[in-house]
Write a protein that holds these residues in place. Structure first.
Motif, mmCIF file in Angstrom:
data_model
loop_
_atom_site.group_PDB
_atom_site.id
_atom_site.type_symbol
_atom_site.label_atom_id
_atom_site.label_comp_id
_atom_site.label_asym_id
_atom_site.label_seq_id
_atom_site.Cartn_x
_atom_site.Cartn_y
_atom_site.Cartn_z
ATOM 1 N N LEU A 281 23.310 14.875 -29.606
ATOM 2 C CA LEU A 281 22.674 13.810 -28.833
ATOM 3 C C LEU A 281 23.659 12.665 -28.663
ATOM 4 N N LEU A 282 23.759 12.192 -27.445
ATOM 5 C CA LEU A 282 24.563 11.009 -27.138
ATOM 6 C C LEU A 282 23.631 9.911 -26.684
ATOM 7 N N CYS A 283 23.733 8.748 -27.311
ATOM 8 C CA CYS A 283 22.922 7.589 -26.925
ATOM 9 C C CYS A 283 23.797 6.621 -26.146
ATOM 10 N N ALA A 284 23.377 6.295 -24.951
ATOM 11 C CA ALA A 284 24.086 5.323 -24.112
ATOM 12 C C ALA A 284 23.095 4.222 -23.787
ATOM 13 N N LEU A 285 23.046 3.230 -24.646
ATOM 14 C CA LEU A 285 22.035 2.183 -24.548
ATOM 15 C C LEU A 285 22.574 1.015 -23.741
ATOM 16 N N GLU A 286 21.927 0.754 -22.606
ATOM 17 C CA GLU A 286 22.332 -0.327 -21.714
ATOM 18 C C GLU A 286 23.801 -0.199 -21.335
ATOM 19 N N VAL A 287 24.163 1.013 -20.956
ATOM 20 C CA VAL A 287 25.527 1.336 -20.528
ATOM 21 C C VAL A 287 25.594 1.583 -19.022
ATOM 22 N N PHE A 288 24.629 2.318 -18.475
ATOM 23 C CA PHE A 288 24.720 2.779 -17.090
ATOM 24 C C PHE A 288 24.830 1.632 -16.085
ATOM 25 N N GLU A 289 24.178 0.505 -16.371
ATOM 26 C CA GLU A 289 24.231 -0.613 -15.421
ATOM 27 C C GLU A 289 25.599 -1.297 -15.399
ATOM 28 N N HIS A 290 26.456 -0.971 -16.382
ATOM 29 C CA HIS A 290 27.783 -1.582 -16.478
ATOM 30 C C HIS A 290 28.869 -0.748 -15.807
ATOM 31 N N LEU A 291 28.535 0.420 -15.277
ATOM 32 C CA LEU A 291 29.558 1.362 -14.823
ATOM 33 C C LEU A 291 29.982 1.094 -13.381
ATOM 34 N N PRO A 292 31.230 0.685 -13.140
ATOM 35 C CA PRO A 292 31.694 0.488 -11.769
ATOM 36 C C PRO A 292 31.965 1.801 -11.044
ATOM 37 N N ASP A 293 32.179 2.884 -11.802
ATOM 38 C CA ASP A 293 32.389 4.216 -11.217
ATOM 39 C C ASP A 293 31.596 5.212 -12.064
ATOM 40 N N PRO A 294 30.282 5.327 -11.824
ATOM 41 C CA PRO A 294 29.422 6.087 -12.746
ATOM 42 C C PRO A 294 29.862 7.520 -13.003
ATOM 43 N N HIS A 295 30.233 8.267 -11.978
ATOM 44 C CA HIS A 295 30.576 9.677 -12.210
ATOM 45 C C HIS A 295 31.785 9.826 -13.125
ATOM 46 N N GLN A 296 32.739 8.934 -13.025
ATOM 47 C CA GLN A 296 33.910 9.022 -13.889
ATOM 48 C C GLN A 296 33.504 8.981 -15.357
ATOM 49 N N GLU A 297 32.560 8.099 -15.690
ATOM 50 C CA GLU A 297 32.106 7.973 -17.077
ATOM 51 C C GLU A 297 31.154 9.108 -17.456
ATOM 52 N N ILE A 298 30.272 9.481 -16.544
ATOM 53 C CA ILE A 298 29.261 10.487 -16.865
ATOM 54 C C ILE A 298 29.893 11.868 -17.033
ATOM 55 N N GLN A 299 30.976 12.130 -16.345
ATOM 56 C CA GLN A 299 31.700 13.385 -16.578
ATOM 57 C C GLN A 299 32.148 13.496 -18.035
ATOM 58 N N ARG A 300 32.488 12.370 -18.605
ATOM 59 C CA ARG A 300 32.873 12.351 -20.022
ATOM 60 C C ARG A 300 31.674 12.646 -20.903
ATOM 61 N N LEU A 301 30.523 12.036 -20.598
ATOM 62 C CA LEU A 301 29.309 12.317 -21.360
ATOM 63 C C LEU A 301 28.983 13.806 -21.320
ATOM 64 N N ASP A 302 29.186 14.400 -20.155
ATOM 65 C CA ASP A 302 28.871 15.814 -19.958
ATOM 66 C C ASP A 302 29.678 16.699 -20.903
ATOM 67 N N ARG A 303 30.907 16.289 -21.189
ATOM 68 C CA ARG A 303 31.760 17.068 -22.095
ATOM 69 C C ARG A 303 31.429 16.822 -23.559
#
Length: 262
Positions: free
Chosen positions: A132-154
Motif C-alpha cells: 500500500l502506498l499512501c499519498a496524502l494531499e499529494v495529487f493537488e501539488h503535481l505540476p505533471d501528474p502522469h510523471q509522478e503517478i508512473q512512479r507510484l505504479d511501479r
C-alpha cells in the motif's frame, strides 16, 4: 485560449484567473472531457515552497489522525496480508509514526522535507514491492501528474490518495477554498472523472469516499472497502484484529543506532 489536459490530453479551456501568493496573476484551465483543472505552467513554485508546510495549514495533525485511523482499519480488514506500506511525500514523517504506533510496517519517503518523526524508517524506493502506498494531499501539488503517478505504479499494488474533489458545478478560481491561493502549491484540482481516468489508465479499480480515493489492483469487495473508508461508521471495528504497536521496538532501534554512532 486552450491547452492540453495533463490527464487525458483533451482540450482544456481557459477557466479564469486568480491572484496566487498575493502577487502572481495565474490562469486556470478546465478539461472539456475529464473536467480536471490545472494552472498555467507554475513558474511561482519556488516562492510557494519556501515553507514546505504552509503556515496556514493548522489542521494538518487532525487530518493525519483521521486518515491514520482509517488506514489502520483498511490494512487490518481489507488488506490483512499486506506487509509493508509507504507514506509517499510524507512530510515530517508524522503519518509514518502514527501508522507504526498502530503496528504497521510503514516507511517514509519525502525528498523535499526533513523526516523528523520517523527517522530510521526511510523507504528504499528502488526496491518497490510495497503493498500500500499512501499519498496524502499529494495529487493537488503535481505540476505533471502522469510523471509522478508512473512512479507510484511501479512502487505499490494499491494506492490510498487523499485530495478534495472539485464540486459540480465547478467553482471558478478563487471561489473554492481548495484553490489555496494564499499558499500557491495547489496546481492540480481533481474531478471525479479525472480520478477515474487515472484508474483506467493504470489498470486499477477506484473506490472513493469523500476526500479518500483507493486505487486497487485485482478484485476487491468495493462495498466493504467503502464502509472501512468511512471513519465514523467503521469505528466499531477498532477493538478487533489489533496489531502490536511498533513503538517500543522502534525506540530500542533508535537507542541502538545512537550507541553505534557514538
Amino acid at each position: 485560449m486552450a491547452t492540453d489536459c495533463l490527464i487525458c490530453r483533451s482540450n482544456s479551456d481557459s477557466f479564469g484567473h486568480a491572484t496566487v501568493l498575493g502577487r502572481y496573476d495565474v490562469e486556470y484551465f478546465r478539461c472539456r472531457d475529464c473536467h480536471f483543472i490545472q494552472t498555467e505552467t507554475p513558474y511561482w513554485l519556488d516562492a510557494a515552497y519556501r515553507e514546505t508546510i504552509a503556515a496556514t495549514d493548522v489542521g494538518l495533525i487532525a487530518r493525519h489522525e483521521r486518515v491514520a485511523r482509517i488506514t489502520d482499519r483498511l490494512l487490518r480488514f481489507a488488506f490483512p496480508t499486506a506487509a509493508c506500506s509507504v507514506d509517499y511525500r510524507g512530510g515530517y514523517g508524522m503519518f509514518t509514526r502514527m501508522m507504526r504506533d498502530r503496528g504497521h510496517h510503514c516507511f517514509h519517503f519525502d525528498a523535499h522535507c526533513q523526516n523528523l518523526f520517523a527517522r530510521g524508517f526511510e523507504a528504499e524506493l528502488a526496491d518497490g514491492g510495497f503493498d500500500l502506498l499512501c499519498a496524502l494531499e499529494v495529487f493537488e501539488h503535481l505540476p505533471d501528474p502522469h510523471q509522478e503517478i508512473q512512479r507510484l505504479d511501479r512502487l505499490a499494488e494499491h494506492w490510498l490518495v487523499s485530495t478534495e474533489v472539485v464540486p459540480d458545478p465547478a467553482p471558478p478560481p478563487g471561489r473554492w477554498w481548495y484553490y489555496h491561493l494564499e499558499g500557491g502549491q495547489h496546481v492540480s484540482l481533481w474531478s471525479g472523472r479525472a480520478l477515474q481516468a487515472i484508474a483506467c489508465h493504470y489498470g486499477r479499480t477506484l473506490i472513493s469516499v469523500g476526500d479518500l480515493h483507493l486505487f486497487c489492483q485485482g478484485s476487491v469487495n468495493a462495498g466493504w472497502v467503502r464502509h472501512v473508508l468511512r471513519d465514523r461508521s467503521s469505528r466499531w471495528l477498532d477493538p478487533f484484529r489489533k496489531r502490536r504497536s511498533l513503538l517500543v521496538d522502534d525506540a530500542k532501534q533508535a537507542v541502538a543506532s545512537i550507541k553505534q554512532a557514538a
